[in-house]
Design a protein around this motif. Structure first.
Motif, PDB file in Angstrom:
ATOM      1  N   GLY A   1       3.281   6.224   6.451  1.00 52.64           N
ATOM      2  CA  GLY A   1       2.260   5.220   6.726  1.00 52.64           C
ATOM      3  C   GLY A   1       1.456   4.851   5.495  1.00 52.64           C
ATOM      4  O   GLY A   1       1.395   5.617   4.524  1.00 52.64           O
ATOM      5  N   PRO A   2       0.830   3.673   5.496  1.00 54.60           N
ATOM      6  CA  PRO A   2      -0.063   3.325   4.386  1.00 54.60           C
ATOM      7  C   PRO A   2      -1.179   4.360   4.292  1.00 54.60           C
ATOM      8  O   PRO A   2      -1.635   4.886   5.315  1.00 54.60           O
ATOM      9  N   ARG A   3      -1.586   4.648   3.087  1.00 50.96           N
ATOM     10  CA  ARG A   3      -2.546   5.733   2.863  1.00 50.96           C
ATOM     11  C   ARG A   3      -3.803   5.587   3.719  1.00 50.96           C
ATOM     12  O   ARG A   3      -4.288   6.563   4.296  1.00 50.96           O
ATOM     13  N   SER A   4      -4.326   4.377   3.829  1.00 50.82           N
ATOM     14  CA  SER A   4      -5.560   4.173   4.591  1.00 50.82           C
ATOM     15  C   SER A   4      -5.372   4.535   6.057  1.00 50.82           C
ATOM     16  O   SER A   4      -6.248   5.152   6.676  1.00 50.82           O
ATOM     17  N   ALA A   5      -4.235   4.162   6.643  1.00 49.94           N
ATOM     18  CA  ALA A   5      -3.967   4.472   8.052  1.00 49.94           C
ATOM     19  C   ALA A   5      -3.777   5.969   8.250  1.00 49.94           C
ATOM     20  O   ALA A   5      -4.237   6.543   9.250  1.00 49.94           O
ATOM     21  N   ALA A   6      -3.087   6.622   7.314  1.00 50.76           N
ATOM     22  CA  ALA A   6      -2.880   8.069   7.414  1.00 50.76           C
ATOM     23  C   ALA A   6      -4.209   8.809   7.336  1.00 50.76           C
ATOM     24  O   ALA A   6      -4.458   9.753   8.093  1.00 50.76           O
ATOM     25  N   GLN A   7      -5.073   8.365   6.436  1.00 53.93           N
ATOM     26  CA  GLN A   7      -6.386   9.004   6.306  1.00 53.93           C
ATOM     27  C   GLN A   7      -7.203   8.847   7.588  1.00 53.93           C
ATOM     28  O   GLN A   7      -7.866   9.792   8.036  1.00 53.93           O
TER      29      GLN A   7
ATOM     30  N   GLU B   1       0.834  -1.212   0.000  1.00 53.11           N
ATOM     31  CA  GLU B   1       0.000   0.000   0.000  1.00 53.11           C
ATOM     32  C   GLU B   1       0.865   1.256   0.000  1.00 53.11           C
ATOM     33  O   GLU B   1       1.753   1.407   0.841  1.00 53.11           O
ATOM     34  N   PRO B   2       0.616   2.187  -0.922  1.00 56.52           N
ATOM     35  CA  PRO B   2       1.421   3.413  -0.986  1.00 56.52           C
ATOM     36  C   PRO B   2       1.088   4.365   0.157  1.00 56.52           C
ATOM     37  O   PRO B   2       0.072   4.219   0.849  1.00 56.52           O
ATOM     38  N   ALA B   3       1.949   5.349   0.340  1.00 55.47           N
ATOM     39  CA  ALA B   3       1.725   6.394   1.342  1.00 55.47           C
ATOM     40  C   ALA B   3       1.099   7.608   0.674  1.00 55.47           C
ATOM     41  O   ALA B   3       0.962   7.666  -0.554  1.00 55.47           O
ATOM     42  N   LEU B   4       0.712   8.584   1.472  1.00 54.51           N
ATOM     43  CA  LEU B   4       0.203   9.835   0.899  1.00 54.51           C
ATOM     44  C   LEU B   4       1.306  10.570   0.143  1.00 54.51           C
ATOM     45  O   LEU B   4       1.052  11.211  -0.873  1.00 54.51           O
TER      46      LEU B   4
ATOM     47  N   ALA C   1      12.436   2.868   6.976  1.00 56.88           N
ATOM     48  CA  ALA C   1      12.880   1.572   6.469  1.00 56.88           C
ATOM     49  C   ALA C   1      11.708   0.596   6.369  1.00 56.88           C
ATOM     50  O   ALA C   1      11.588  -0.157   5.396  1.00 56.88           O
ATOM     51  N   GLN C   2      10.843   0.596   7.372  1.00 53.32           N
ATOM     52  CA  GLN C   2       9.658  -0.268   7.332  1.00 53.32           C
ATOM     53  C   GLN C   2       8.779   0.085   6.133  1.00 53.32           C
ATOM     54  O   GLN C   2       8.298  -0.808   5.413  1.00 53.32           O
ATOM     55  N   ALA C   3       8.557   1.381   5.928  1.00 52.96           N
ATOM     56  CA  ALA C   3       7.710   1.817   4.818  1.00 52.96           C
ATOM     57  C   ALA C   3       8.314   1.456   3.472  1.00 52.96           C
ATOM     58  O   ALA C   3       7.599   1.069   2.537  1.00 52.96           O
TER      59      ALA C   3
END
Length: 285
Positions: free
Chosen positions: A93-99, A25-28, A273-275
């Protein structure tokens, strides 16, 4: 020394988060963008974050919202840690979590409202104030990286603002700058209303003396605060509360050496690094 500062890149107690999931999953913010480089440097984050708050506290309505409704004075270390973690989620963070996180913050901020000492009503989710907060954060982190880690080109500086636009819109900052030129225009427009205050002086004192870094490193804490003051743009840098608190001879070279050393330290299992492993998984599938 660097380890003590890098702890602010890790999730605070009770807010554990795995930046490796969900796979692919991409980030914002784009993984190949400027923001991923800037936020991977703990010195740039610390210095840039302090500079951003200095600019925010110079705006009367933002200052009242921060000073009257946050736990900064009670526990500045925890407050800064949580703010840093929110930045990590927003960028890496993954886009869904950031949102989801941003939506939660927006709901909390919707309850923050009041009146400044000057009698001006404010609310935290006012788009005008959100634009200033988002702009000062992007400026602070980007300029700190540019000054102390690696010089950025004009296009790279502008890219940092455009990369922040998706998150800014989610926060409600619909008019936040999308380029360095737009940031300079907003600063020029906002400058006449910026002012000094006892809160600004108190913030500098807190940041220099609070137990944010271990006691033997408190001198470094104060040095990084001076580095932030030194890069704060006018007219804020010349306010009485900041005047004379900038860097001394040799300070800039030391901060630059420390920041560049931090860029060479392996990130191990830190959020960047995790991302990177999460995003790379999509390319290898």
């Amino acid at each position: 020394m660097l380890g003590a500062i890098k702890k602010f890149m890790r999730p605070p107690a009770g807010m554990d988060f795995d930046f490796r999931r969900p796979s692919g999953e991409p980030a914002l913010a784009p993984a190949d963008g400027v923001s991923w480089r800037v936020f991977a440097n703990p010195i740039a984050l610390y210095v840039g974050g302090v500079a951003a708050v200095l600019l925010e506290l110079a705006e009367p309505s933002v200052r009242s919202g921060v000073w009257d409704h946050s736990g900064f004075r009670r526990d500045p270390g925890l407050r800064l840690h949580r703010t840093g973690f929110a930045a990590m989620v927003t960028v890496y963070g993954p886009r869904s979590a950031a949102q989801e996180m941003i939506a939660h913050v927006v709901r909390l901020h919707d309850k923050v409202r009041g009146t400044t000492p000057g009698g001006v009503a404010y609310r935290a989710n006012d788009p005008r104030l959100l634009d200033w907060v988002q702009a000062t954060a992007t400026f602070g982190f980007t300029e700190a990286y540019h000054r102390y880690v690696r010089a950025l080109s004009p296009s790279e500086k502008s890219a940092a603002f455009s990369e922040a636009e998706p998150a800014a819109k989610l926060y409600g900052a619909t008019g936040a700058p999308r380029s360095w030129a737009e940031w300079e225009a907003l600063l020029a427009t906002t400058a006449p209303g910026l002012e000094g205050s006892d809160n600004l002086a108190e913030f500098i004192t807190i940041m220099g003396n609070a137990p944010i870094l271990p006691a033997p490193l408190r001198w470094l804490q104060r040095l990084l605060v001076r580095a932030a003051i030194d890069m704060t743009p006018e007219p804020v840098r010349s306010l009485p509360q900041l005047r004379g608190h900038g860097m001394r001879f040799g300070d800039a070279m030391f901060v630059r050496t420390l920041a560049r050393a931090a860029a060479l330290v392996p990130l191990g299992d830190m959020p960047p690094a995790q991302a990177a492993r999460r995003v790379t998984a999509a390319r290898s599938d």
